[in-house]
Design a protein around this motif. Structure first.
Motif, PDB file in Angstrom:
ATOM      1  N   GLU A 266     -27.429  22.092 -24.980  1.00  0.00           N
ATOM      2  CA  GLU A 266     -27.541  22.719 -23.667  1.00  0.00           C
ATOM      3  C   GLU A 266     -29.004  23.003 -23.322  1.00  0.00           C
ATOM      4  O   GLU A 266     -29.436  22.798 -22.173  1.00  0.00           O
ATOM      5  CB  GLU A 266     -26.726  24.016 -23.638  1.00  0.00           C
ATOM      6  CG  GLU A 266     -26.816  24.812 -22.332  1.00  0.00           C
ATOM      7  CD  GLU A 266     -26.294  24.048 -21.122  1.00  0.00           C
ATOM      8  OE1 GLU A 266     -26.564  24.518 -20.000  1.00  0.00           O
ATOM      9  OE2 GLU A 266     -25.634  22.997 -21.273  1.00  0.00           O
TER      10      GLU A 266
ATOM     11  N   ASP B 138     -31.490  21.298 -24.421  1.00  0.00           N
ATOM     12  CA  ASP B 138     -32.000  19.957 -24.147  1.00  0.00           C
ATOM     13  C   ASP B 138     -31.697  19.554 -22.696  1.00  0.00           C
ATOM     14  O   ASP B 138     -32.563  19.047 -21.967  1.00  0.00           O
ATOM     15  CB  ASP B 138     -31.364  18.981 -25.130  1.00  0.00           C
ATOM     16  CG  ASP B 138     -32.105  17.666 -25.221  1.00  0.00           C
ATOM     17  OD1 ASP B 138     -33.260  17.683 -25.671  1.00  0.00           O
ATOM     18  OD2 ASP B 138     -31.524  16.632 -24.850  1.00  0.00           O
ATOM     19  N   ARG B 139     -30.460  19.824 -22.270  1.00  0.00           N
ATOM     20  CA  ARG B 139     -30.063  19.475 -20.896  1.00  0.00           C
ATOM     21  C   ARG B 139     -30.874  20.262 -19.876  1.00  0.00           C
ATOM     22  O   ARG B 139     -31.329  19.708 -18.855  1.00  0.00           O
ATOM     23  CB  ARG B 139     -28.573  19.757 -20.706  1.00  0.00           C
ATOM     24  CG  ARG B 139     -28.024  19.314 -19.350  1.00  0.00           C
ATOM     25  CD  ARG B 139     -26.668  19.933 -19.057  1.00  0.00           C
ATOM     26  NE  ARG B 139     -26.748  21.383 -18.906  1.00  0.00           N
ATOM     27  CZ  ARG B 139     -27.181  21.986 -17.796  1.00  0.00           C
ATOM     28  NH1 ARG B 139     -27.585  21.275 -16.750  1.00  0.00           N
ATOM     29  NH2 ARG B 139     -27.212  23.307 -17.725  1.00  0.00           N
ATOM     30  N   VAL B 140     -31.066  21.550 -20.131  1.00  0.00           N
ATOM     31  CA  VAL B 140     -31.835  22.384 -19.206  1.00  0.00           C
ATOM     32  C   VAL B 140     -33.269  21.877 -19.088  1.00  0.00           C
ATOM     33  O   VAL B 140     -33.838  21.806 -17.980  1.00  0.00           O
ATOM     34  CB  VAL B 140     -31.808  23.856 -19.664  1.00  0.00           C
ATOM     35  CG1 VAL B 140     -32.788  24.707 -18.852  1.00  0.00           C
ATOM     36  CG2 VAL B 140     -30.398  24.430 -19.541  1.00  0.00           C
TER      37      VAL B 140
ATOM     38  N   ILE C  69     -34.369  18.834 -19.560  1.00  0.00           N
ATOM     39  CA  ILE C  69     -34.402  17.547 -18.869  1.00  0.00           C
ATOM     40  C   ILE C  69     -34.089  17.698 -17.379  1.00  0.00           C
ATOM     41  O   ILE C  69     -34.826  17.196 -16.521  1.00  0.00           O
ATOM     42  CB  ILE C  69     -33.411  16.566 -19.532  1.00  0.00           C
ATOM     43  CG1 ILE C  69     -33.879  16.226 -20.951  1.00  0.00           C
ATOM     44  CG2 ILE C  69     -33.268  15.291 -18.711  1.00  0.00           C
ATOM     45  CD1 ILE C  69     -32.843  15.482 -21.778  1.00  0.00           C
ATOM     46  N   GLU C  70     -33.013  18.430 -17.060  1.00  0.00           N
ATOM     47  CA  GLU C  70     -32.543  18.476 -15.680  1.00  0.00           C
ATOM     48  C   GLU C  70     -33.252  19.515 -14.822  1.00  0.00           C
ATOM     49  O   GLU C  70     -33.460  19.287 -13.624  1.00  0.00           O
ATOM     50  CB  GLU C  70     -31.036  18.740 -15.658  1.00  0.00           C
ATOM     51  CG  GLU C  70     -30.210  17.624 -16.288  1.00  0.00           C
ATOM     52  CD  GLU C  70     -28.713  17.902 -16.214  1.00  0.00           C
ATOM     53  OE1 GLU C  70     -28.324  18.910 -15.586  1.00  0.00           O
ATOM     54  OE2 GLU C  70     -27.946  17.121 -16.805  1.00  0.00           O
ATOM     55  N   GLN C  71     -33.618  20.646 -15.407  1.00  0.00           N
ATOM     56  CA  GLN C  71     -34.199  21.713 -14.605  1.00  0.00           C
ATOM     57  C   GLN C  71     -35.716  21.796 -14.707  1.00  0.00           C
ATOM     58  O   GLN C  71     -36.366  22.362 -13.830  1.00  0.00           O
ATOM     59  CB  GLN C  71     -33.574  23.061 -14.990  1.00  0.00           C
ATOM     60  CG  GLN C  71     -32.076  23.131 -14.733  1.00  0.00           C
ATOM     61  CD  GLN C  71     -31.473  24.489 -15.089  1.00  0.00           C
ATOM     62  OE1 GLN C  71     -32.179  25.482 -15.211  1.00  0.00           O
ATOM     63  NE2 GLN C  71     -30.152  24.528 -15.245  1.00  0.00           N
ATOM     64  N   HIS C  72     -36.268  21.258 -15.781  1.00  0.00           N
ATOM     65  CA  HIS C  72     -37.715  21.332 -15.961  1.00  0.00           C
ATOM     66  C   HIS C  72     -38.376  19.956 -15.906  1.00  0.00           C
ATOM     67  O   HIS C  72     -39.598  19.855 -16.087  1.00  0.00           O
ATOM     68  CB  HIS C  72     -38.046  22.037 -17.279  1.00  0.00           C
ATOM     69  CG  HIS C  72     -37.638  23.481 -17.295  1.00  0.00           C
ATOM     70  ND1 HIS C  72     -38.459  24.493 -16.853  1.00  0.00           N
ATOM     71  CD2 HIS C  72     -36.470  24.074 -17.662  1.00  0.00           C
ATOM     72  CE1 HIS C  72     -37.827  25.656 -16.967  1.00  0.00           C
ATOM     73  NE2 HIS C  72     -36.617  25.426 -17.461  1.00  0.00           N
ATOM     74  N   GLY C  73     -37.594  18.922 -15.689  1.00  0.00           N
ATOM     75  CA  GLY C  73     -38.150  17.605 -15.433  1.00  0.00           C
ATOM     76  C   GLY C  73     -38.826  16.926 -16.604  1.00  0.00           C
ATOM     77  O   GLY C  73     -39.698  16.070 -16.403  1.00  0.00           O
TER      78      GLY C  73
ATOM     79  N   PRO D 116     -38.442  14.232 -19.348  1.00  0.00           N
ATOM     80  CA  PRO D 116     -37.521  13.147 -19.706  1.00  0.00           C
ATOM     81  C   PRO D 116     -37.075  13.219 -21.156  1.00  0.00           C
ATOM     82  O   PRO D 116     -37.832  13.652 -22.038  1.00  0.00           O
ATOM     83  CB  PRO D 116     -38.353  11.885 -19.448  1.00  0.00           C
ATOM     84  CG  PRO D 116     -39.420  12.307 -18.499  1.00  0.00           C
ATOM     85  CD  PRO D 116     -39.734  13.732 -18.852  1.00  0.00           C
ATOM     86  N   GLY D 117     -35.846  12.786 -21.404  1.00  0.00           N
ATOM     87  CA  GLY D 117     -35.332  12.784 -22.767  1.00  0.00           C
ATOM     88  C   GLY D 117     -36.166  11.953 -23.713  1.00  0.00           C
ATOM     89  O   GLY D 117     -36.374  12.332 -24.881  1.00  0.00           O
TER      90      GLY D 117
END
Length: 503
Positions: A14, A16-18, A20-24, A26-27
């Motif tokens: 989770e 990791d997802r935050v 990537i998705e909220q702080h831009g 990249p994985g």
């Protein structure tokens, strides 16, 4: 030093997802940071590596491994990637792992994927990197993966010290949430773990399979980590209040230790002396009158009382907190004493045979009770087996609290302290030298002493666990683990307590 917060696999995913998705971020950037950080740490440990073998699985953990392999190639180290379950370029690979594998191949890197070649490749390594499964494993490794893990462990245990092994994120075969080691499971010399420290690295078999735990936060924004509550926290050094100049012994806490059947006087002596050393003003041992007078020869500061003659209403006149169980035994006398004291309304620490009688009696829940079971006693409380307890220690500690109330201190490697509000604390101190008689008695005395001196039970339990394990570490450093005795732990408490007061 590890961070205080500890996470389960779901929580790190989770975070990791935050990120990537909220702080831009990249994985693939996180993956490259992970591999580069792990490689840097490896080189700090083993600067002379002629042949690095990286064992990569088909997921993101394997992608981290490909980044490590690329880093090694770029500085001229000979690298072999052993690809297990695919080379991360097929349809089943994640996009980031496929990119990392592609980067490695674009720079001339090659892979070996035949299991029959794995033995020779692994045996030729100066350093082995385990990048098979990471946090995603929920069952025993099978097939080619199981065979490769077995070969890694054989190489590590080989002649002339064997081949050192570094695992990425988790040793493959170790459950990231529970510390349960499937069979087979990699035994690593070090584990470089990313984003959040995993609970399974620090409790159960995790302590012996992970080796040195090295944490890399991958420079993720602090807000991303704060957005996800941790599964547990590492117990920090406690702070103890300084004493007022006008304090007298009645203000320093009165502890009653109940137990000490014939032949087991030592248990109550150890608990009582530990309480004294932690600052209790008055400590009374209640046990079998046939031998209690001998206690004064061992520690004259301890008082004694015939447990069989004490009425429940007498307890409040002697104590602020009760320890029930050290050396209590399993006789008819023991049962009578247990029934006499278990219903006392004072704060209570239940240990040893007190827990065994509690498992049979199953009295009502109590909020002001601290239970301190080892896995065998925990199994009796939950009517299960020690193996079941060790398979999921966090769940076992939480279940004991749910059934009996109060606080549960589940002893063992990575001792856990579970609270009734759902909070979970973990002790990252202690050593195998604590596997000797009387250690639990000492802990119960420390817990009771801190409660008696006015600390809330939840704080007292965590403080006591830290003091107990830290004192044992000091003793082991001085005597060696095999020679540590329970009394050695008591003797090392004063400087720790003095340091806690000075804070």
């Amino acid at each position: 030093m590890l961070p205080e917060e500890i996470y389960c696999a779901r929580q790190t995913r989770e975070i990791d997802r935050v990120v990537i998705e909220q702080h831009g971020v990249p994985g693939i950037t996180l993956m490259r940071r992970a591999g580069a950080a792990a490689f840097k740490r490896m080189m700090e440990r083993s600067s002379r590596v002629a042949h690095l073998v990286v064992v990569c699985g088909p997921g993101n953990n394997g992608g981290d491994g490909y980044v490590v392999a690329l880093c090694a190639r770029q500085i001229g180290i000979r690298v072999t990637v052993l690809a297990v379950g695919g080379d991360n370029t097929g349809d089943a690979a994640t996009a980031d792992a496929a990119t990392a594998a592609g980067d490695y191949h674009d720079h001339g890197g090659t892979t070996v994927s035949k299991v029959e070649d794995a033995g020779a490749v692994i045996a030729s390594a100066d350093l082995l990197v385990d990048a098979l499964f990471g946090t995603g494993l929920s069952r025993a490794p099978q097939g080619a993966a199981a065979e490769v893990i077995a070969r890694i462990n054989r190489a590590r245990a080989g002649a002339s010290g064997g081949v050192p092994v570094v695992s990425l994120d988790m040793p493959s075969g170790l459950h990231s949430d529970t510390g349960f080691a499937f069979s087979p499971c990699v035994v690593a010399d070090a584990t470089v773990t990313f984003i959040g420290v995993k609970l399974g690295l620090l409790t159960g078999r995790g302590r012996s399979h992970a080796g040195e735990i090295i944490f890399e936060d991958l420079r993720i924004p602090a807000e991303a980590r704060r957005a996800v509550p941790p599964a547990a926290r590492i117990i920090q050094p406690p702070t103890l209040a300084k004493r007022a100049r006008e304090m007298h012994k009645g203000d320093a806490g009165r502890v009653l230790v109940v137990g000490g059947e014939r032949g087991m006087l030592g248990a109550v002596l150890l608990a009582g002396e530990a309480a004294l050393r932690c600052g209790s003003g008055l400590v009374t041992l209640a046990g079998d009158a046939a031998h209690l007078d001998l206690a004064a020869l061992h520690r004259p500061e301890l008082m004694s009382a015939d447990a069989a003659r004490m009425a429940p209403e007498d307890v409040g006149a002697l104590a602020d907190v009760v320890v029930l169980g050290p050396g209590l035994g399993q006789s008819e006398w023991s049962e009578r004493i247990f029934e006499r004291f278990i219903h006392c309304d004072l704060p209570m620490v239940v240990d040893a045979d007190g827990l065994n009688w509690l498992a049979r009696a199953r009295p009502r829940q109590r909020a002001n009770r601290v239970l301190t079971p080892h896995p065998g006693e925990a199994a009796r409380l939950l009517q299960s087996s020690p193996a079941d307890i060790q398979a999921d220690r966090p769940a076992a500690a939480a279940e004991i609290v749910a059934r009996f109330g109060g606080i549960c201190v589940l002893k063992g490697a990575g001792t856990l302290v579970a609270h009734s509000d759902g909070a979970l604390w973990l002790c990252d101190r202690g050593n195998p030298g604590m596997a000797s008689a009387g250690m639990g008695d000492v802990l119960s005395g420390i817990v009771a002493s801190t409660i008696g001196q006015g600390m809330p039970a939840a704080d007292a339990a965590t403080a006591a666990v830290w003091l107990h394990a830290s004192a044992a570490d000091i003793a082991a450093a001085e005597t060696g683990e095999r020679s540590v005795l329970a009394r050695d732990v008591i003797a090392r408490l004063p400087p720790l307590i003095r340091r806690a007061e000075s804070k």
